[in-house]
Write a protein that holds these residues in place. Structure first.
Motif, PDB file in Angstrom:
ATOM      1  N   TYR A  89       0.633  29.370  79.125  1.00  0.00           N
ATOM      2  CA  TYR A  89       1.518  30.027  78.160  1.00  0.00           C
ATOM      3  C   TYR A  89       0.780  30.206  76.833  1.00  0.00           C
ATOM      4  CZ  TYR A  89       5.417  28.758  81.273  1.00  0.00           C
ATOM      5  OH  TYR A  89       6.263  28.629  82.337  1.00  0.00           O
TER       6      TYR A  89
ATOM      7  N   ASP B 186      13.904  31.910  81.433  1.00  0.00           N
ATOM      8  CA  ASP B 186      12.975  32.850  82.058  1.00  0.00           C
ATOM      9  C   ASP B 186      13.023  34.222  81.393  1.00  0.00           C
ATOM     10  OD1 ASP B 186      12.158  30.926  83.708  1.00  0.00           O
ATOM     11  OD2 ASP B 186      13.099  31.715  85.539  1.00  0.00           O
TER      12      ASP B 186
ATOM     13  N   ILE C 170      10.484  34.889  78.747  1.00  0.00           N
ATOM     14  CA  ILE C 170       9.060  34.741  79.073  1.00  0.00           C
ATOM     15  C   ILE C 170       8.486  36.103  79.457  1.00  0.00           C
ATOM     16  CG2 ILE C 170       7.338  33.641  80.554  1.00  0.00           C
ATOM     17  CD1 ILE C 170       9.326  31.362  80.998  1.00  0.00           C
TER      18      ILE C 170
ATOM     19  N   SER D 196       5.401  38.223  80.991  1.00  0.00           N
ATOM     20  CA  SER D 196       4.170  38.119  81.784  1.00  0.00           C
ATOM     21  C   SER D 196       3.234  39.236  81.382  1.00  0.00           C
ATOM     22  CB  SER D 196       4.474  38.276  83.271  1.00  0.00           C
ATOM     23  OG  SER D 196       5.282  37.221  83.700  1.00  0.00           O
TER      24      SER D 196
ATOM     25  N   LYS E 120       0.318  41.638  82.411  1.00  0.00           N
ATOM     26  CA  LYS E 120      -0.381  42.214  83.571  1.00  0.00           C
ATOM     27  C   LYS E 120      -1.575  42.998  83.040  1.00  0.00           C
ATOM     28  CE  LYS E 120       3.048  40.855  86.152  1.00  0.00           C
ATOM     29  NZ  LYS E 120       2.891  39.695  87.028  1.00  0.00           N
TER      30      LYS E 120
ATOM     31  N   GLN F 267      -1.589  34.113  80.099  1.00  0.00           N
ATOM     32  CA  GLN F 267      -1.038  35.043  81.084  1.00  0.00           C
ATOM     33  C   GLN F 267       0.464  35.215  80.864  1.00  0.00           C
ATOM     34  OE1 GLN F 267      -3.061  32.494  81.658  1.00  0.00           O
ATOM     35  NE2 GLN F 267      -4.596  32.959  83.211  1.00  0.00           N
ATOM     36  N   GLN F 268       1.082  34.224  80.183  1.00  0.00           N
ATOM     37  CA  GLN F 268       2.527  34.278  79.946  1.00  0.00           C
ATOM     38  C   GLN F 268       2.827  33.900  78.493  1.00  0.00           C
ATOM     39  OE1 GLN F 268       5.103  32.899  82.934  1.00  0.00           O
ATOM     40  NE2 GLN F 268       3.674  33.298  84.589  1.00  0.00           N
TER      41      GLN F 268
ATOM     42  N   ARG G  60       5.988  32.770  75.908  1.00  0.00           N
ATOM     43  CA  ARG G  60       7.386  32.414  75.643  1.00  0.00           C
ATOM     44  C   ARG G  60       7.669  32.832  74.197  1.00  0.00           C
ATOM     45  NH1 ARG G  60       6.333  26.397  78.018  1.00  0.00           N
ATOM     46  NH2 ARG G  60       4.835  26.555  76.318  1.00  0.00           N
TER      47      ARG G  60
ATOM     48  N   THR H 104      10.411  42.211  81.120  1.00  0.00           N
ATOM     49  CA  THR H 104       9.723  40.943  80.841  1.00  0.00           C
ATOM     50  C   THR H 104       8.246  41.023  81.202  1.00  0.00           C
ATOM     51  OG1 THR H 104      10.342  40.161  83.036  1.00  0.00           O
ATOM     52  CG2 THR H 104      11.771  39.491  81.207  1.00  0.00           C
ATOM     53  N   GLU H 105       7.730  42.264  81.271  1.00  0.00           N
ATOM     54  CA  GLU H 105       6.312  42.428  81.579  1.00  0.00           C
ATOM     55  C   GLU H 105       5.652  43.338  80.567  1.00  0.00           C
ATOM     56  OE1 GLU H 105       6.407  42.294  86.425  1.00  0.00           O
ATOM     57  OE2 GLU H 105       5.232  43.885  85.472  1.00  0.00           O
TER      58      GLU H 105
END
Lengths: 116, 428
Positions: free
Chosen positions: B286, B336, B339, B341, B343, B354-355, B357, B420-421
């Motif tokens: 994170y 979730d 959060i 992500s 890509k 990579q993630q 919060r 969320t991406e």
């Protein structure tokens, strides 16, 4: 003729252009440090020399050393030969001067690691 | 039942990442920290990196490796951080409340320690001849570049007289110069990719300064020698990496150095159930360098291979700070839905973190990544959300795979994305 060189002052590696016919004017630098480097690289290129010397009286048998300033590139090999003749006695501290003004340059040879 | 010693934080590894993480965690209020280091000295790989060029970003001056690590060893001396040298971490277990670290040393034998938080700072190791499958005999004289660096710089043994280097990673380039200065003849540096693996400045000051040729799109296809290496065959490769017949060059050398990449050392992470990212071979983390296993953080080369120690230090400070927050107040807990992500498109190898919060981002989050090919023309790094809207873009005059890039994503921008991406790409 304008020469293209890669600046090695920092990892960014700017592509400098240096013009010997125009008072060694430097372009292509992204920071002020590129200018003296570019000029020096064509007029009198210099490098910091780092190596190791033998050390006695410690667990470690080699002590890292460096010239505290860049020395003329042409003198690097001679500096190395001199470094290879040196043996230190522990303890040593970072910054201890081993040889002042090595080979009549402005650089001192200094210790790079605390070894006791 | 053995008496289990407890700490607030155990840091596995006492190299640049572990040192900076420890200093940072101590500065952020922890007073019960242990560093586990398998070597007899702190400093990790920096001890054998006797060349200069470290610290330009962080200290604004040029230091050698040992000088750089000394700065942090000195800072550590002013804290209450405990150091277990010559001690190997054998196993890491994760439970709800505690992280268990099994360690072994000659002086204290086998011990189980536990802590509220763990920081993984084990660094990386070199890929070997086995990893890249070079044909030929098993003669002596084939070394990993870092291994040769250890022999020469720490133990004072020369590794050979006539040397060829496979791979143009920074360690290989640095060793080309080092061995030349110590009197060896380095005949060539051979790189299978069409671009160098190391930094431009190292191509200049390690190869060009000594007239050592660099062969791009070439590789070693055979090693001959009964006891010691005697001859190496170098061949050009085509776009698929296949050797081209008729391009053979033969070098009579006694030594081959391999500088063919580094792999984060994550055996302990795997045992603890930490999820790894196949792209980095390091943990998925994170924004605060916490892995997906709660209470376990990662920084430095165990997380992703860096080219500059300065960024390792920065990353480790962030991990140290986050681990201290975790021990003090339980760290970041979020839904979730909050959060994001990250890509990547095919031009970008990976991102760290990579993630993200969002709740845990104060002002901005720094995202590190590498491009997968050379971009010589000015281009933009673009972040797009799931509705394909451009969230942020950053201009770069040029980008190289050898140089890790980073950008700062302000929290404000993250709050308003759709989905969320976020996909990171390189656009013209």
């Amino acid at each position: 003729m304008v020469q293209e060189i890669i600046c090695i002052v920092c990892p960014r590696g700017c592509h400098l252009k240096v013009d010997p016919e125009n008072d060694y004017e430097v372009t292509g630098n992204s920071c002020p440090r590129g200018i003296p480097y570019g000029k020096a690289e064509l007029k009198n290129p210099t490098r910091v020399v780092t190596s190791t010397v033998k050390i006695k009286g410690a667990d470690l048998t080699r002590c890292p050393v460096k010239t505290d300033q860049a020395v003329p590139k042409a003198k690097m090999q001679e500096v190395m030969e001199l470094i290879n003749t040196i043996t230190l006695e522990a303890p040593v501290r970072v910054g201890d001067v081993i040889t002042k003004r090595i080979l009549d340059t402005d650089a001192n040879l200094v210790v790079c690691r605390d070894i006791s | 039942m053995q008496n289990i010693k407890e700490y607030q934080l155990i840091i596995i590894g006492g190299g640049p990442a572990g040192l900076a993480a420890a200093v940072s965690a101590a500065k952020n209020g922890l007073n019960d920290i242990l560093i586990v280091e398998r070597d007899k000295y702190l400093g990790g790989i920096l001890n054998q990196c006797i060349h200069n060029g470290f610290g330009l970003h962080y200290f604004k001056e040029e230091l050698t490796g040992p000088e750089y690590s000394k700065r942090f060893i000195d800072l550590l001396a002013d804290t209450s951080v405990e150091v277990a040298l010559d001690t190997m971490a054998l196993n890491l277990e994760n439970s709800e409340d505690w992280r268990y670290v099994h360690v072994m040393s000659s002086s204290d034998g086998y011990r189980i320690l536990r802590s509220k938080a763990v920081i993984l700072a084990m660094g990386c190791r070199e890929r070997t001849r086995m990893n890249i499958q070079i044909p030929g005999t098993r003669a002596a004289g084939i070394f990993n570049a870092g291994q040769a660096q250890l022999y020469v710089n720490l133990e004072g043994y020369m590794v050979g007289k006539k040397v060829i280097i496979l791979g143009s990673g920074d360690v290989g380039l640095i060793m080309a110069r080092r061995l030349t200065l110590e009197g060896a003849e380095v005949v060539a540096c051979v790189e299978v990719m069409p671009y160098p693996g190391g930094l431009n400045r190292n191509i200049v000051q390690c190869l060009q300064d000594f007239d050592i040729p660099l062969y791009l799109s070439h590789t070693i296809t055979d090693i001959k020698g009964r006891n010691r290496v005697e001859q190496v065959t170098v061949q050009e490769v085509d776009q698929n990496g296949k050797p081209i017949a008729g391009t053979e060059i033969y070098y009579d050398v006694d030594t081959v150095l391999l500088s063919v990449g580094l792999i984060p050392e994550n055996e302990l992470s795997r045992e603890a159930g930490v999820t790894l990212d196949p792209r980095t071979s390091g943990p998925i983390v994170y924004e605060n360098k916490e892995t997906l296993a709660r209470g376990i953080f990662a920084c430095g080369n165990v997380l992703h291979v860096h080219d500059l120690v300065d960024f390792v230090t920065e990353e480790a400070e962030s991990a140290g700070h986050a681990a201290a927050c975790f021990v003090r107040d339980g760290g970041c807990v979020t839904e979730d839905a909050n959060i994001i992500s990250l890509k990547t498109d095919s031009n970008i190898g990976y991102t760290v973190p990579q993630q993200i919060r969002i709740d845990d981002v104060e002002k901005a989050v720094r995202v590190f990544f590498r491009v997968r090919k050379i971009f010589k023309e000015p281009s933009r790094i673009v972040f797009r959300d799931q509705s394909n809207s451009e969230i942020a873009s950053f201009k770069r005059p040029f980008m190289f795979p050898a140089e890790m890039e980073n950008v700062n994503l302000p929290r404000q921008l993250l709050e308003n994305i759709s989905g969320t991406e976020l996909t990171v790409s390189v656009e013209g």
